[in-house]
Design a protein around this motif. Structure first.
Motif, PDB file in Angstrom:
ATOM      1  N   LYS A  52       0.835  -1.206   0.000  1.00  0.00           N
ATOM      2  CA  LYS A  52       0.000   0.000   0.000  1.00  0.00           C
ATOM      3  C   LYS A  52       0.869   1.256   0.000  1.00  0.00           C
ATOM      4  N   GLU A  95     -10.623   4.429   2.792  1.00  0.00           N
ATOM      5  CA  GLU A  95      -9.541   3.549   2.375  1.00  0.00           C
ATOM      6  C   GLU A  95      -8.368   3.665   3.335  1.00  0.00           C
ATOM      7  N   MET A 149      -6.711   0.541   5.507  1.00  0.00           N
ATOM      8  CA  MET A 149      -5.311   0.124   5.415  1.00  0.00           C
ATOM      9  C   MET A 149      -4.521   0.361   6.697  1.00  0.00           C
TER      10      MET A 149
END
Length: 256
Positions: free
Chosen positions: A153, A168, A172
């Motif tokens: 990521k 998001e 994460m």
């Protein structure tokens, strides 16, 4: 008006508010210096037990001020000693809550990652877009992001410069929680107030052990945790907290 304003909105809580709305709270030298000065002062202030850092409803901080950097040479950056300024935030023993609305980009994302808890509005955006202007993060953006979200990521964010939305970022592991945009500061202050009511020595030891243990071998980190746990039994707050629990009353913590 100061470029970083300080307020005392709740008992035991200090609020640092970035105040450069005309530049989306870009982190110029003056802002970084004021942040460092306030952090050092708050670290030494026994009446402060938690700190909230925020911007405004459009931007937490939209990066560094490129006007100060565009023509800089390596020696200029060396002499600015910006790592010393950032260290004042990273080394602050008090818990820091970042209240993020709008953009947290570049240095703004790095500032948020210096916090211990990040509360983001649904419209917040996090990113490290430095690659798009020919450079890379220089205040922890590669290393803190890697540790927060993992290699794959982090690489996507760093190599494309594309921001991620709040949901998001939460998925994460970059954000603690996401709330409606209008509730960000209130939620951050409520968390800070809750922490401020906790025994200060335990709060301080938790932050220190987590920070120092994160990159240590597990056995060493666990030993550090055990020693801190044992040390807290020498505090009056431990005796008060357990007595209050057994007596079914509210504890009165002194930080002693």
């Amino acid at each position: 008006m100061a470029e970083v304003e300080i307020e005392r909105p709740r008992s035991g809580v200090a609020l640092l508010r970035l105040n450069r709305p005309e530049a989306r709270n870009a982190l110029n030298t003056a802002v970084r210096t004021l942040l460092a000065e306030h952090m050092r002062a708050l670290a030494a202030d026994e009446t402060v037990r938690a700190i909230v850092v925020t911007g405004d409803d459009k931007a937490f901080a939209a990066g560094a001020d490129l006007r100060e950097m565009a023509e800089a040479m390596p020696v200029d950056l060396l002499l600015r000693q910006t790592h010393v300024v950032w260290a004042a935030i990273a080394d602050c023993p008090k818990p820091i809550v970042a209240a993020v609305n709008g953009y947290a980009l570049g240095g703004g994302c790095e500032l948020a990652m210096h916090a211990d808890i990040i509360v983001a509005g649904e419209g917040a955006r996090f990113g490290q877009p430095e690659i798009r202007v020919g450079i890379m993060p220089g205040a922890g953006g590669t290393q803190r992001l890697l540790r927060a979200v993992g290699k794959f990521k982090a690489m996507k964010m760093l190599l494309t410069g594309e921001p991620v939305k709040a949901r998001e970022a939460e998925a994460m592991g970059l954000v603690s929680e996401v709330v409606p945009d209008t509730q960000v500061l209130e939620r951050a202050l409520a968390l800070a107030e809750t922490i401020a009511a906790m025994p200060p020595l335990a709060v301080r030891q938790i932050k220190e052990v987590m920070r120092l243990g994160a990159d240590a071998p597990l056995d060493a980190a666990l030993a550090l945790e055990r020693k801190a746990f044992q040390l807290l039994f020498a505090s009056r707050d431990q005796k008060e907290g357990m007595a209050a629990f057994l007596d079914k009353r509210k504890p009165a913590y002194e930080g002693r």
